[in-house]
Design a protein around this motif. Structure first.
Motif, PDB file in Angstrom:
ATOM      1  N   ALA A 124     -30.171  56.557  57.415  1.00  0.00           N
ATOM      2  CA  ALA A 124     -30.427  56.561  58.852  1.00  0.00           C
ATOM      3  C   ALA A 124     -29.159  56.232  59.629  1.00  0.00           C
ATOM      4  CB  ALA A 124     -31.529  55.549  59.187  1.00  0.00           C
ATOM      5  N   ILE A 125     -28.408  55.263  59.137  1.00  0.00           N
ATOM      6  CA  ILE A 125     -27.187  54.859  59.832  1.00  0.00           C
ATOM      7  C   ILE A 125     -26.130  55.960  59.785  1.00  0.00           C
ATOM      8  CG2 ILE A 125     -25.268  53.216  59.827  1.00  0.00           C
ATOM      9  CD1 ILE A 125     -27.239  51.131  58.744  1.00  0.00           C
ATOM     10  N   ILE A 126     -25.909  56.514  58.596  1.00  0.00           N
ATOM     11  CA  ILE A 126     -24.905  57.579  58.452  1.00  0.00           C
ATOM     12  C   ILE A 126     -25.316  58.818  59.239  1.00  0.00           C
ATOM     13  CG2 ILE A 126     -23.781  59.140  56.820  1.00  0.00           C
ATOM     14  CD1 ILE A 126     -24.047  56.919  54.716  1.00  0.00           C
ATOM     15  N   GLY A 127     -26.602  59.179  59.130  1.00  0.00           N
ATOM     16  CA  GLY A 127     -27.097  60.353  59.847  1.00  0.00           C
ATOM     17  C   GLY A 127     -27.000  60.191  61.347  1.00  0.00           C
ATOM     18  N   SER A 128     -27.286  58.985  61.840  1.00  0.00           N
ATOM     19  CA  SER A 128     -27.212  58.720  63.274  1.00  0.00           C
ATOM     20  C   SER A 128     -25.778  58.830  63.775  1.00  0.00           C
ATOM     21  CB  SER A 128     -27.767  57.326  63.575  1.00  0.00           C
ATOM     22  OG  SER A 128     -29.120  57.241  63.185  1.00  0.00           O
ATOM     23  N   LEU A 129     -24.848  58.246  63.038  1.00  0.00           N
ATOM     24  CA  LEU A 129     -23.447  58.323  63.430  1.00  0.00           C
ATOM     25  C   LEU A 129     -22.951  59.764  63.412  1.00  0.00           C
ATOM     26  CD1 LEU A 129     -21.999  55.213  61.534  1.00  0.00           C
ATOM     27  CD2 LEU A 129     -22.408  55.451  63.994  1.00  0.00           C
ATOM     28  N   LEU A 130     -23.388  60.517  62.417  1.00  0.00           N
ATOM     29  CA  LEU A 130     -22.982  61.925  62.318  1.00  0.00           C
ATOM     30  C   LEU A 130     -23.534  62.721  63.490  1.00  0.00           C
ATOM     31  CD1 LEU A 130     -21.501  63.978  60.499  1.00  0.00           C
ATOM     32  CD2 LEU A 130     -23.684  64.396  59.346  1.00  0.00           C
ATOM     33  N   SER A 131     -24.796  62.504  63.816  1.00  0.00           N
ATOM     34  CA  SER A 131     -25.409  63.215  64.935  1.00  0.00           C
ATOM     35  C   SER A 131     -24.740  62.836  66.252  1.00  0.00           C
ATOM     36  CB  SER A 131     -26.908  62.898  65.013  1.00  0.00           C
ATOM     37  OG  SER A 131     -27.605  63.512  63.966  1.00  0.00           O
ATOM     38  N   PHE A 132     -24.396  61.566  66.394  1.00  0.00           N
ATOM     39  CA  PHE A 132     -23.750  61.117  67.624  1.00  0.00           C
ATOM     40  C   PHE A 132     -22.382  61.773  67.792  1.00  0.00           C
ATOM     41  CE2 PHE A 132     -21.378  57.925  70.176  1.00  0.00           C
ATOM     42  CZ  PHE A 132     -22.162  57.990  71.306  1.00  0.00           C
ATOM     43  N   CYS A 133     -21.653  61.921  66.686  1.00  0.00           N
ATOM     44  CA  CYS A 133     -20.364  62.621  66.750  1.00  0.00           C
ATOM     45  C   CYS A 133     -20.561  64.076  67.167  1.00  0.00           C
ATOM     46  CB  CYS A 133     -19.657  62.555  65.395  1.00  0.00           C
ATOM     47  SG  CYS A 133     -19.043  60.909  64.964  1.00  0.00           S
ATOM     48  N   GLY A 134     -21.630  64.701  66.648  1.00  0.00           N
ATOM     49  CA  GLY A 134     -21.928  66.072  67.039  1.00  0.00           C
ATOM     50  C   GLY A 134     -22.261  66.185  68.502  1.00  0.00           C
ATOM     51  N   LEU A 135     -23.000  65.198  69.025  1.00  0.00           N
ATOM     52  CA  LEU A 135     -23.349  65.193  70.440  1.00  0.00           C
ATOM     53  C   LEU A 135     -22.096  65.041  71.305  1.00  0.00           C
ATOM     54  CD1 LEU A 135     -25.398  65.116  72.747  1.00  0.00           C
ATOM     55  CD2 LEU A 135     -25.625  62.656  72.368  1.00  0.00           C
ATOM     56  N   LEU A 136     -21.206  64.127  70.940  1.00  0.00           N
ATOM     57  CA  LEU A 136     -19.964  63.950  71.689  1.00  0.00           C
ATOM     58  C   LEU A 136     -19.129  65.223  71.669  1.00  0.00           C
ATOM     59  CD1 LEU A 136     -18.843  60.344  70.635  1.00  0.00           C
ATOM     60  CD2 LEU A 136     -19.972  61.061  72.755  1.00  0.00           C
ATOM     61  N   TYR A 137     -19.162  65.929  70.541  1.00  0.00           N
ATOM     62  CA  TYR A 137     -18.412  67.183  70.420  1.00  0.00           C
ATOM     63  C   TYR A 137     -18.958  68.229  71.392  1.00  0.00           C
ATOM     64  CZ  TYR A 137     -16.004  71.091  68.143  1.00  0.00           C
ATOM     65  OH  TYR A 137     -15.199  72.189  67.881  1.00  0.00           O
TER      66      TYR A 137
ATOM     67  N   ALA B 196     -33.111  66.645  70.926  1.00  0.00           N
ATOM     68  CA  ALA B 196     -33.281  66.528  69.477  1.00  0.00           C
ATOM     69  C   ALA B 196     -32.938  65.127  68.984  1.00  0.00           C
ATOM     70  CB  ALA B 196     -32.412  67.565  68.757  1.00  0.00           C
ATOM     71  N   PHE B 197     -32.387  64.295  69.849  1.00  0.00           N
ATOM     72  CA  PHE B 197     -32.014  62.941  69.469  1.00  0.00           C
ATOM     73  C   PHE B 197     -33.178  61.962  69.500  1.00  0.00           C
ATOM     74  CE2 PHE B 197     -27.719  64.036  69.194  1.00  0.00           C
ATOM     75  CZ  PHE B 197     -27.017  62.952  68.668  1.00  0.00           C
ATOM     76  N   ILE B 198     -34.353  62.401  69.901  1.00  0.00           N
ATOM     77  CA  ILE B 198     -35.501  61.502  69.975  1.00  0.00           C
ATOM     78  C   ILE B 198     -35.739  60.762  68.654  1.00  0.00           C
ATOM     79  CG2 ILE B 198     -38.018  61.430  70.204  1.00  0.00           C
ATOM     80  CD1 ILE B 198     -37.767  63.478  72.440  1.00  0.00           C
ATOM     81  N   PRO B 199     -35.758  61.442  67.484  1.00  0.00           N
ATOM     82  CA  PRO B 199     -36.000  60.701  66.240  1.00  0.00           C
ATOM     83  C   PRO B 199     -34.894  59.706  65.904  1.00  0.00           C
ATOM     84  CG  PRO B 199     -35.412  62.980  65.772  1.00  0.00           C
ATOM     85  CD  PRO B 199     -35.678  62.898  67.242  1.00  0.00           C
ATOM     86  N   ILE B 200     -33.646  60.049  66.252  1.00  0.00           N
ATOM     87  CA  ILE B 200     -32.538  59.131  65.983  1.00  0.00           C
ATOM     88  C   ILE B 200     -32.687  57.856  66.804  1.00  0.00           C
ATOM     89  CG2 ILE B 200     -30.052  58.793  66.209  1.00  0.00           C
ATOM     90  CD1 ILE B 200     -30.742  60.618  63.927  1.00  0.00           C
ATOM     91  N   PHE B 201     -32.919  58.017  68.101  1.00  0.00           N
ATOM     92  CA  PHE B 201     -33.085  56.851  68.960  1.00  0.00           C
ATOM     93  C   PHE B 201     -34.321  56.049  68.566  1.00  0.00           C
ATOM     94  CE2 PHE B 201     -30.634  58.873  72.725  1.00  0.00           C
ATOM     95  CZ  PHE B 201     -29.440  58.487  72.142  1.00  0.00           C
ATOM     96  N   THR B 202     -35.368  56.752  68.119  1.00  0.00           N
ATOM     97  CA  THR B 202     -36.597  56.079  67.717  1.00  0.00           C
ATOM     98  C   THR B 202     -36.341  55.113  66.564  1.00  0.00           C
ATOM     99  OG1 THR B 202     -37.936  57.968  68.435  1.00  0.00           O
ATOM    100  CG2 THR B 202     -38.972  56.405  66.931  1.00  0.00           C
TER     101      THR B 202
ATOM    102  N   GLY C  36     -27.241  65.540  60.673  1.00  0.00           N
ATOM    103  CA  GLY C  36     -27.413  64.100  60.846  1.00  0.00           C
ATOM    104  C   GLY C  36     -28.863  63.703  60.991  1.00  0.00           C
ATOM    105  N   ILE C  37     -29.645  64.494  61.738  1.00  0.00           N
ATOM    106  CA  ILE C  37     -31.065  64.192  61.943  1.00  0.00           C
ATOM    107  C   ILE C  37     -31.827  64.270  60.622  1.00  0.00           C
ATOM    108  CG2 ILE C  37     -33.203  65.049  62.979  1.00  0.00           C
ATOM    109  CD1 ILE C  37     -31.536  65.832  65.424  1.00  0.00           C
ATOM    110  N   VAL C  38     -31.572  65.331  59.853  1.00  0.00           N
ATOM    111  CA  VAL C  38     -32.236  65.485  58.556  1.00  0.00           C
ATOM    112  C   VAL C  38     -31.864  64.333  57.631  1.00  0.00           C
ATOM    113  CG1 VAL C  38     -32.406  66.914  56.496  1.00  0.00           C
ATOM    114  CG2 VAL C  38     -32.400  67.990  58.758  1.00  0.00           C
ATOM    115  N   LEU C  39     -30.586  63.968  57.617  1.00  0.00           N
ATOM    116  CA  LEU C  39     -30.132  62.865  56.767  1.00  0.00           C
ATOM    117  C   LEU C  39     -30.762  61.546  57.192  1.00  0.00           C
ATOM    118  CD1 LEU C  39     -28.214  62.028  54.470  1.00  0.00           C
ATOM    119  CD2 LEU C  39     -26.430  61.681  56.181  1.00  0.00           C
TER     120      LEU C  39
END
Length: 303
Positions: free
Chosen positions: A129-142, A107-113, A286-289
Motif C-alpha cells: 500500500a505504501i509503495i503503491g501510493s507513493l508510485l501513484s502520487f508520483c504519476g499524479l505529479l507527472y 482514481a485516487f479514491i482507493p489510495i486516499f481511503t 500504483g493503485i493495483v499494487l
C-alpha cells in the motif's frame, strides 16, 4: 461457483455501465462549467434526485423515522463529506482543469481511503500500500506538471487539480465513515436521507451566491447529473456488488480515467498526450499494487 458466474455473466456489465455513467458525468461537469455556477448545478442535481426518490422513499422514511433519528448525526456527516464537499469541490475544480485530469485524480479514491482508514480505523497499511501510493502520487505529479516536474512550482496553473485532489480526499472520508458506522438502513433509504441533508446544506450557499436558472444550455446536463449519475449508476453498482461481490466490482473503478479521457477527447476535444499515458499507467500500477493483500479497504463508487 462456476455455475453461478455462468448464470450471472451479464452482471459484469453492470459496473462497466455504472463507471461509464460516472465518467460521462465528469465530462458533463466540465462542459456545463461555462453555463451554470458550481453551487447551482450541485443543488439542482440533488433536488432532482430527491424528487425522483420521494414517491418511493417518503413513506418508508416515515415508517422508519425512529431508526433514522438514531443515525441523524451520522447521516448529516456522510452527506456533508460525500455529497456537498466532494461534489461541490469537483464542480468548482471543473472551472480550472480538464475532464481528463479530473478522471485521473478521481482514481485516487482507493489510495486516499487506505490512509484515511489508517487515521480513523487504525488500519496499518502494508508495504504494498505504501509503495503503491507513493508510485501513484508520483504519476499524479507527472500528469499535473504535464510531464515536467519543474512546472509544479507554478502552483497557480494547477489550482483545479489541487481542488479536485481535496475533493477526492473528502470522498475518502465518506467511504471510511460508511465502513466504520455500518448503518443498518436500506441503501436507497440511506441515500434519500443523505440527499435531504445535502439540500439543506446548500441553502446558505444559495443565499450568498444566488441560484442560476435552468435553461436550454444547461438543462440536459443538470438532469443527467440528477437522474443518471446520482441514482441510476449507484443502483447498477449496488446490483453488481450483490451479484459478483465488492472486491470484483471495485476493480472496474480503474476504468474511470480511461472512459473519461475517451469521452473528453471526442466530445470536449481535450488532447490526450504522452504525459497522460505515462502518468496514467504509473498511477494505475500504483493503485493495483496498493490493493495487494489489503482486504480491509475496498474502493468505493463516487456519488
Amino acid at each position: 461457483m462456476n455455475l453461478k458466474l455462468k448464470n450471472h455473466w451479464w452482471a459484469f456489465s453492470l459496473p462497466v455501465i455504472a463507471v461509464l455513467i460516472w465518467s460521462m458525468n465528469i465530462a458533463v461537469t466540465r462542459y456545463v462549467a461555462d453555463y451554470i455556477s458550481p453551487v447551482s448545478i450541485s443543488f439542482y442535481r440533488w433536488l432532482i434526485a430527491f424528487i425522483i426518490l420521494t414517491p418511493f422513499m417518503l413513506v418508508k422514511a416515515w415508517k422508519q423515522r425512529h431508526l433514522l433519528r438514531q443515525y441523524f448525526f451520522k447521516f448529516a456527516v456522510l452527506s456533508a463529506f460525500g455529497m456537498v464537499l466532494y461534489q461541490g469541490l469537483a464542480y468548482s475544480a471543473s472551472h480550472y482543469t480538464t475532464a481528463t485530469n479530473m478522471g485521473i485524480i478521481n482514481a485516487f479514491i482507493p489510495i486516499f481511503t487506505i490512509f484515511v482508514s489508517m487515521a480513523i480505523l487504525k488500519e496499518i497499511p502494508n508495504r504494498f500500500a505504501i509503495i503503491g501510493s507513493l508510485l501513484s502520487f508520483c504519476g499524479l505529479l507527472y500528469v499535473m506538471g504535464q510531464g515536467n516536474f519543474a512546472s509544479l512550482l507554478q502552483m497557480g496553473g494547477h489550482s483545479g487539480d489541487i481542488i479536485m485532489i481535496i475533493a477526492v480526499f473528502f470522498y475518502a472520508f465518506y467511504g471510511v465513515f460508511l465502513k466504520k458506522w455500518q448503518l443498518k438502513v436500506p441503501l436507497l433509504l440511506s441515500l434519500y436521507i443523505q440527499i435531504g441533508f445535502a439540500l439543506i446544506y446548500h441553502l446558505p450557499f444559495l443565499l450568498w451566491f444566488g441560484l442560476d436558472a435552468i435553461n436550454v444550455e444547461n438543462a440536459a446536463s443538470v438532469f443527467y447529473a440528477g437522474a443518471f449519475a446520482s441514482l441510476f449508476a449507484p443502483l447498477l453498482w449496488m446490483m453488481a456488488v450483490q451479484y459478483i461481490g465488492p472486491n470484483r466490482t471495485s476493480i472496474f473503478m480503474n476504468l474511470m480515467p480511461v472512459f473519461t479521457a475517451i469521452i473528453a477527447y471526442f466530445w470536449l476535444k481535450e488532447a490526450w498526450t504522452i504525459y497522460h499515458s505515462i502518468g496514467g499507467v504509473i498511477i494505475l500500477i500504483g493503485i493495483v499494487l496498493a490493493q495487494k493483500k489489503v482486504k480491509a479497504v475496498e474502493k468505493l463508487s463516487p456519488t
